[in-house]
Design a protein around this motif. Sequence first.
Motif, short mmCIF file in Angstrom:
data_model
loop_
_atom_site.label_atom_id
_atom_site.label_comp_id
_atom_site.label_asym_id
_atom_site.label_seq_id
_atom_site.Cartn_x
_atom_site.Cartn_y
_atom_site.Cartn_z
N ASN A 152 0.50 -1.20 0.14
CA ASN A 152 0.10 0.30 0.09
C ASN A 152 0.54 0.99 0.17
OD1 ASN A 152 -2.71 -0.98 0.14
ND2 ASN A 152 -2.26 -1.34 2.00
N LYS A 153 2.46 1.13 -0.04
CA LYS A 153 3.14 2.56 0.35
C LYS A 153 1.97 3.47 1.43
CE LYS A 153 4.52 2.62 -4.71
NZ LYS A 153 4.66 1.59 -4.85
N PHE A 154 2.82 2.65 2.39
CA PHE A 154 1.84 3.06 3.69
C PHE A 154 2.34 4.78 3.98
CE2 PHE A 154 2.16 4.57 8.24
CZ PHE A 154 -0.18 4.34 8.39
N LYS A 155 1.58 5.13 4.59
CA LYS A 155 1.90 6.57 4.61
C LYS A 155 1.10 7.70 5.49
CE LYS A 155 2.45 8.47 -0.68
NZ LYS A 155 1.82 7.92 -0.61
N LEU A 156 1.53 8.15 5.86
CA LEU A 156 0.38 9.21 7.01
C LEU A 156 -0.25 10.84 5.95
CD1 LEU A 156 0.63 9.80 10.03
CD2 LEU A 156 2.37 11.45 9.84
N PRO A 157 -1.31 9.90 6.52
CA PRO A 157 -2.75 11.55 5.40
C PRO A 157 -2.07 12.75 6.00
CG PRO A 157 -3.28 9.22 6.28
CD PRO A 157 -2.18 9.40 7.09
N PRO A 158 -2.24 13.71 5.17
CA PRO A 158 -1.84 15.15 5.04
C PRO A 158 -3.01 15.57 6.33
CG PRO A 158 -2.82 14.34 3.13
CD PRO A 158 -2.61 13.20 3.59
N GLY A 159 -2.24 16.36 6.73
CA GLY A 159 -2.83 17.17 7.89
C GLY A 159 -2.12 15.89 9.45
N LEU A 160 -1.92 15.31 9.07
CA LEU A 160 -1.97 14.33 10.68
C LEU A 160 -0.25 14.37 11.11
CD1 LEU A 160 -3.85 11.25 10.61
CD2 LEU A 160 -4.33 12.92 11.87
N ALA A 161 0.42 14.77 11.84
CA ALA A 161 1.10 14.82 12.39
C ALA A 161 2.12 13.43 13.33
CB ALA A 161 2.06 16.43 12.25
N LEU A 162 3.37 12.99 13.28
CA LEU A 162 4.18 12.57 14.34
C LEU A 162 4.30 13.12 15.65
CD1 LEU A 162 5.27 9.19 12.37
CD2 LEU A 162 3.29 9.98 13.34
N ARG A 163 3.44 13.70 16.12
CA ARG A 163 4.40 14.56 17.02
C ARG A 163 5.32 14.74 18.46
NH1 ARG A 163 -0.18 18.69 17.43
NH2 ARG A 163 2.05 19.73 18.92
N ASN A 164 5.77 13.52 18.93
CA ASN A 164 6.89 13.43 19.55
C ASN A 164 7.24 13.19 19.07
OD1 ASN A 164 4.71 13.05 22.14
ND2 ASN A 164 4.81 10.87 21.10
N LEU A 165 7.87 12.84 17.70
CA LEU A 165 8.99 12.46 16.78
C LEU A 165 9.25 13.73 15.98
CD1 LEU A 165 8.24 9.48 15.39
CD2 LEU A 165 9.80 9.97 16.68
N GLU A 166 8.44 15.31 16.77
CA GLU A 166 9.38 16.56 15.84
C GLU A 166 9.85 17.14 17.13
OE1 GLU A 166 4.99 18.80 15.68
OE2 GLU A 166 4.63 17.45 13.96
N TYR A 167 10.29 16.02 17.96
CA TYR A 167 11.14 16.55 18.85
C TYR A 167 12.85 16.45 18.26
CZ TYR A 167 7.97 16.60 22.85
OH TYR A 167 6.99 17.36 23.17
N LEU A 168 12.98 15.76 17.44
CA LEU A 168 13.48 15.04 16.71
C LEU A 168 13.58 16.37 15.54
CD1 LEU A 168 13.52 11.85 15.77
CD2 LEU A 168 15.48 12.57 17.01
N SER A 169 15.59 17.56 14.91
CA SER A 169 15.76 18.24 13.71
C SER A 169 15.92 17.55 12.26
CB SER A 169 16.43 18.85 14.48
OG SER A 169 17.81 18.02 14.66
N SER A 170 15.37 15.94 12.57
CA SER A 170 15.36 15.30 11.11
C SER A 170 14.77 14.99 10.60
CB SER A 170 16.44 13.71 11.68
OG SER A 170 15.35 12.68 12.97
N GLY A 171 13.98 15.25 10.76
CA GLY A 171 11.93 15.77 9.77
C GLY A 171 11.67 14.83 9.63
N SER A 172 11.79 13.60 10.59
CA SER A 172 11.02 12.34 10.58
C SER A 172 9.96 11.96 10.21
CB SER A 172 10.90 11.54 12.16
OG SER A 172 12.38 11.73 12.27
N THR A 173 9.18 12.42 10.62
CA THR A 173 7.49 12.61 10.31
C THR A 173 7.25 13.06 8.81
OG1 THR A 173 6.93 13.70 11.98
CG2 THR A 173 5.25 14.42 10.70
N ALA A 174 7.97 13.97 8.31
CA ALA A 174 7.96 13.64 6.78
C ALA A 174 8.47 12.51 5.87
CB ALA A 174 9.43 15.28 6.25
N GLN A 175 9.06 11.67 7.02
CA GLN A 175 9.57 10.40 6.07
C GLN A 175 8.54 9.57 5.90
OE1 GLN A 175 12.67 9.22 8.82
NE2 GLN A 175 14.20 8.13 6.43
#
Length: 339
Positions: A152-175
Amino acid sequence: MAYDYYSGGAETMTTVALNRAAFSRYLLLPRMLRDVSRVDTSHELFGIRSSMPVWVAPMAMHGLADPVGREVATCRAAAACGVPFTFSTVATSSLEEIEGTGNANRIFQLYVIRNRDVVRRWVTEAEARGFRALMVTVDAQRLGNREADARNKFKLPPGLALRNLEYLSSGSTAQARDAADGSGLMALFASEVDDSLTWEFIPWLRSITRLPIIVKLAVQYGVDGIVVSNHGGRQLDFAPDGLAVLPGVVAAVAGRVPVLVDGGVRRGTDVLKALALGASGVLLGRPVLYGLALGGQAGVERVLRLLRNEIELAMALAGCVSLKDVGLHLLLPVPGSGV
Ligand code: FNR
């Protein structure tokens, strides 16, 4: 994509199926002529009180089920039903939002990432925000091979973010959102989660927090509790079901710390069977997400109330007035089932 992610597991999904099948290996032997006019399902572990011997399991990305309510809706539903809620590292809500739900019984589930500064920040913040315990997941240093998610090429839909991972500067949520191919979650785990993790982590964690540490499996490293889990059949395919190994774990632990179990719990009788085999409590996974997808907070409340009613009725019919009455004497192994 979301349904496959929620319902699915690793490879042949043998362990997913075993988790359900395990409960059919045991029958229940009721006791009669007990006064069951008042059955008490209440429960407490680590000072964390629950209306039943069930906690909501840590599960990633509730925003796939309810993009508005997300983990906040689940946590509120759990509070309304007097049930503890475990908040996943891979959540689509923030620690601050979860604190604001008014659920006093919150546990923070920790995936240990390579960046220990961020791990420390999560733990410190969870403690400061009134979380009651930490649950360290130790079976996911690499993510299991969930073939449906890759397809399915699973990915996080637009409008959602992985809030705890935003503490990383590496842009993991984008990944998680933009994996070139294959599962975005797989890409995120491969880049951030510490696959060199060993037991030495536990004393380090002990040194930075006063909260009880529950390992989702080692008493000798100073943990306060254990969850016997195969991650809902999502990690190592052909890992045994929790019920198969529970009696051995309970015997080895010998009462030193509570032992919880999860995987495939769907009915009140399942909870009774797990407790009869020595579990101190159970975690409930997928049904919570299905309730959230169908009815938001009210949907989760309905799921939890149904389960509590089933536990209460099963206890009454089996002649158990409180959880103390639930024991091995209730179980009849099904002949030929191998137990
Ligand atoms: C999980 N599980 C899980 N566990 C964990 O420690 N951290 C996590 O982020 C997740 N995420 C997650 C997502 C989804 C969609 C599922 C279904 C499960 C595993 C979970 O905590 C629990 O062990 C199982 O879900 C229990 O099995 P049942 O009740 O779903 O059969």
